[in-house]
Design a protein around this motif. Structure first.
Motif, PDB file in Angstrom:
ATOM      1  N   ARG A 534      -4.196  25.301  12.174  1.00  0.00           N
ATOM      2  CA  ARG A 534      -3.781  23.915  11.937  1.00  0.00           C
ATOM      3  C   ARG A 534      -4.968  23.023  11.620  1.00  0.00           C
ATOM      4  N   GLN A 535      -6.121  23.284  12.265  1.00  0.00           N
ATOM      5  CA  GLN A 535      -7.316  22.471  12.018  1.00  0.00           C
ATOM      6  C   GLN A 535      -7.845  22.670  10.606  1.00  0.00           C
ATOM      7  N   LEU A 536      -7.588  23.833  10.003  1.00  0.00           N
ATOM      8  CA  LEU A 536      -7.993  24.034   8.616  1.00  0.00           C
ATOM      9  C   LEU A 536      -7.181  23.149   7.672  1.00  0.00           C
ATOM     10  N   GLN A 537      -5.916  22.882   8.026  1.00  0.00           N
ATOM     11  CA  GLN A 537      -5.058  22.056   7.184  1.00  0.00           C
ATOM     12  C   GLN A 537      -5.233  20.567   7.463  1.00  0.00           C
ATOM     13  N   ARG A 538      -5.256  20.204   8.751  1.00  0.00           N
ATOM     14  CA  ARG A 538      -5.468  18.804   9.137  1.00  0.00           C
ATOM     15  C   ARG A 538      -6.305  18.778  10.409  1.00  0.00           C
ATOM     16  N   PRO A 539      -7.516  18.239  10.352  1.00  0.00           N
ATOM     17  CA  PRO A 539      -8.422  18.233  11.504  1.00  0.00           C
ATOM     18  C   PRO A 539      -7.809  17.464  12.670  1.00  0.00           C
ATOM     19  N   GLY A 540      -8.195  17.862  13.862  1.00  0.00           N
ATOM     20  CA  GLY A 540      -7.707  17.200  15.068  1.00  0.00           C
ATOM     21  C   GLY A 540      -8.073  18.004  16.293  1.00  0.00           C
ATOM     22  N   ASP A 541      -8.015  17.378  17.451  1.00  0.00           N
ATOM     23  CA  ASP A 541      -8.371  18.050  18.703  1.00  0.00           C
ATOM     24  C   ASP A 541      -7.341  19.119  19.043  1.00  0.00           C
TER      25      ASP A 541
END
Length: 630
Positions: A534-541
């Motif tokens: 998911r972080q590859l698509q949209r960064p976030g904690d």
């Protein structure tokens, strides 16, 4: 009935004129005039009494100066006035009941209490007259009370005897007038009541005459009545009824005998029909019991393909148990592939047509079923059976994959070690000797070693799935097992926030610690991979929450993440071997988790993680019993 009605009319008219005779104007005038005469006599006495009381009060007011303070003179003057006025009882009292002066024969007045409302009337200056009909005095006396203006808070209280018989006659006349007036008001009611009584008597006589006539007529037509009653009982379903047969050979006796023979014959035929229907009903109930207990779905369809009969298992397979009007719909509405099978079965009734297919109902899990259709002789319909072979197919698939994994592990694992050792030896021995493009040589050997390690890891997973050891259960602290698994991942992935929650500090259960650790580790690794994707698509904690709690006799371990979430497709197949959505996944992680949980008599549940009404990540829950013997 006619004499009774005429008598009632005559009696009502006679009563009407009789009542009017004693309630005419002459009787009414005599009664009321007698009361007025008596009241006039009493009124005359009261007026005389009033005049004497006022005259005596006037004399007392005129002599007030000489009487106040001279008690003996006051009493003598009162005695003189009482004799002069023919008032044997006379006293002067205050408002609080104290006697100021009195005549000789006034003892009775001194003993009486004057009511407050009488004093209030006397204070207004009026002469208050009192008789014995409401103030508690004797019926043969008249009292008068008048205020003395020239004396302080003083009243003249006098009394005179009246003939008691006069007052008694007045009271009797008043009571007679009241009773006469009451009768006058109820005159119409008395007439109506008497008329109703006369009419009731006439009605009773009329009913008695009718009853006598019916009884007499009933005796004449009793045989016909019995036949009518028996026919009504037959209409209601009682075929055992019989009419008394007459010994006479007349038409009524012959009709009774024919009627009895007819009912006997109908009763015999009905009993035969009931026995046949009972047998058919027993067969039907037996068939329904067999169908309801069958593990396969059984459906009966007519020549048009419309469902006419279905057991509960069929409804569960085709509608998920939610279809209310299942019977009456077409089979092809639920299974479109059944149209070709119905046509094939109707063309060859001696053989049944079969088809294996997959479908899902009401967003439920996909099922693998085996559909058999057999046509009835004559082409009037067909019988379809549906067998759910999902478990069998899954077991066969697992056995096949286990066999494949065992063969792959055996065939691949042996040459991996020589390949890795050879690549490492080439790198150590020949890398210093290569002067032209050594980087390419080193890169190629590193690639060989890394790929061999990955193949070895995959082979290890194959071996683990193929030879899953039997769970060795012991009493373990589940909270400690979860914490140990979480600490390992926390040190490895510092960029993800891990949270741990336990309902109790210590939760004991029987389990295989190593296998349970493997389950938690696999689920945590899946959560980590999902967050990284998911972080590859949209960064976030990244956030992972591990919670453990005890509910009754079961242990619940839940892992929530905010990763990419479950895929829209293949949700029901994620726990099957070699089914994965990862690019480099082997597809054995969740299959191993499911297999370990089955060894622990537990289950695995994958669902969307909902936070603030928004789907965010995956919520994986494993449930297994504590299995602690008391």
């Amino acid at each position: 009935a006619t004499p009774a009605i005429l008598m009632a009319i005559f009696s009502s008219i006679f009563l009407y004129f009789g009542i009017h005779v004693w309630s005419n104007d002459r009787v009414s005038t005599a009664i009321h005039e007698s009361l007025e005469v008596a009241q006039a006599y009493l009124k005359e006495h009261q007026q005389v009494m009033r005049a004497d009381a006022l005259a005596m009060a006037s004399d007392l007011n005129r002599e007030a100066v000489g009487l106040v303070g001279h008690q003996e003179a006051f009493n003598n003057y009162m005695q003189t006035q009482s004799q002069l006025r023919n008032l044997p009882e006379a006293i002067v009292v205050t408002s609080n009941g104290n006697t100021v002066a009195r005549s000789h024969l006034s003892l009775t007045l001194e003993l009486e209490n004057i009511s407050p409302h009488v004093l209030q009337e006397a204070q207004k200056g009026d002469v208050v007259l009192m008789t014995g009909d409401g103030d508690g005095h004797d019926h043969d006396r008249i009292r008068a009370l008048v205020r003395l203006d020239r004396f302080f808070d003083s009243y003249l209280y006098v009394g005179r005897l009246v003939d008691a018989s006069v007052l008694t006659h007045i009271q009797t006349a008043e009571n007679a007038v009241k009773e006469y007036t009451s009768l006058q008001g109820r005159k119409m009611q008395l007439q109506v009541s008497a008329t109703m009584v006369f009419m009731a008597v006439a009605l009773i006589l009329l009913l008695a005459a009718i009853w006598f006539g019916l009884v007499f007529a009933g005796q004449l037509v009793m045989p016909i009545g019995a036949l009518i009653y028996a026919a009504e009982r037959v209409r209601a379903g009682d075929l055992g009824v019989r009419v008394p047969e007459s010994a006479h050979d007349d038409e009524i006796g012959l009709l009774g005998r024919v009627f009895n023979r007819m009912t006997s014959q109908i009763k015999g035929q009905r009993d035969e029909l009931i026995a046949a229907n009972r047998m058919l009903d027993e067969r039907r109930r037996f068939t329904e019991a067999v169908l309801s207990g069958a593990s396969s779905g059984v459906i009966g369809v007519n020549s048009a393909g419309v469902i006419t009969l279905a057991n509960s298992r069929a409804e569960e397979l085709l509608t998920g148990g939610k279809q209310q009007d299942f019977v009456g719909m077409k089979l092809v509405d639920f299974i479109p592939e059944a149209a070709e099978l119905l046509q094939k079965a109707s063309q060859n009734p001696d053989k049944h047509a079969s088809l294996q297919l997959e479908f899902s109902v009401a967003d439920g899990p996909r099922r693998t079923v085996l559909l058999h259709i057999t046509a009835e002789q004559g082409g009037e319909g067909a019988v379809a059976t549906i067998d759910d072979i999902s478990t069998l197919v899954s077991a066969q698939r697992k056995a096949a994959w286990a066999d494949v994994a065992r063969r792959i592990a055996h065939e691949i694992k042996n040459p991996l070690t020589p390949i890795q050792l050879s690549a490492e030896r080439l790198q150590r021995k020949y890398l210093p000797q290569i002067h032209e493009d050594p980087e390419t040589f080193e890169k190629c050997t590193d690639t060989i070693i890394r790929q061999v390690n990955e193949i070895g890891h995959m082979v290890s997973e194959f071996s683990a799935y193929a030879r899953m050891p039997v769970a060795m259960k012991r009493l373990e602290n589940i909270v400690e097992v979860c914490q140990d698994s979480l600490v390992l991942q926390q040190h490895t992935h510092g960029n993800i926030h891990f949270e741990f929650v336990a309902s109790e500090p210590v939760i004991k259960a029987n389990c295989d610690r190593s296998q349970l650790t493997q389950v938690i580790t696999n689920l945590l690794q899946n959560a980590i991979d999902s967050i990284q994707e998911r972080q590859l698509q949209r960064p976030g904690d990244g956030q992972i929450k591990l919670s453990v709690e005890q509910k009754g006799e079961n242990i619940y371990i839940t892992i929530k993440d905010n990763g990419i979430g479950l895929p829209e497709k293949m949700r029901d197949q994620l726990m099957e071997p070699y089914v994965t959505t990862k690019k480099k996944g082997s597809g054995l992680g969740l299959a191993i988790v499911k297999k370990i949980m089955e060894e622990h008599n537990g289950s695995v549940l994958l669902e969307d993680s909902v936070q603030q009404d928004t789907v965010s990540g995956v919520k994986a829950t494993i449930i297994f019993p504590r299995d602690i013997k008391p």
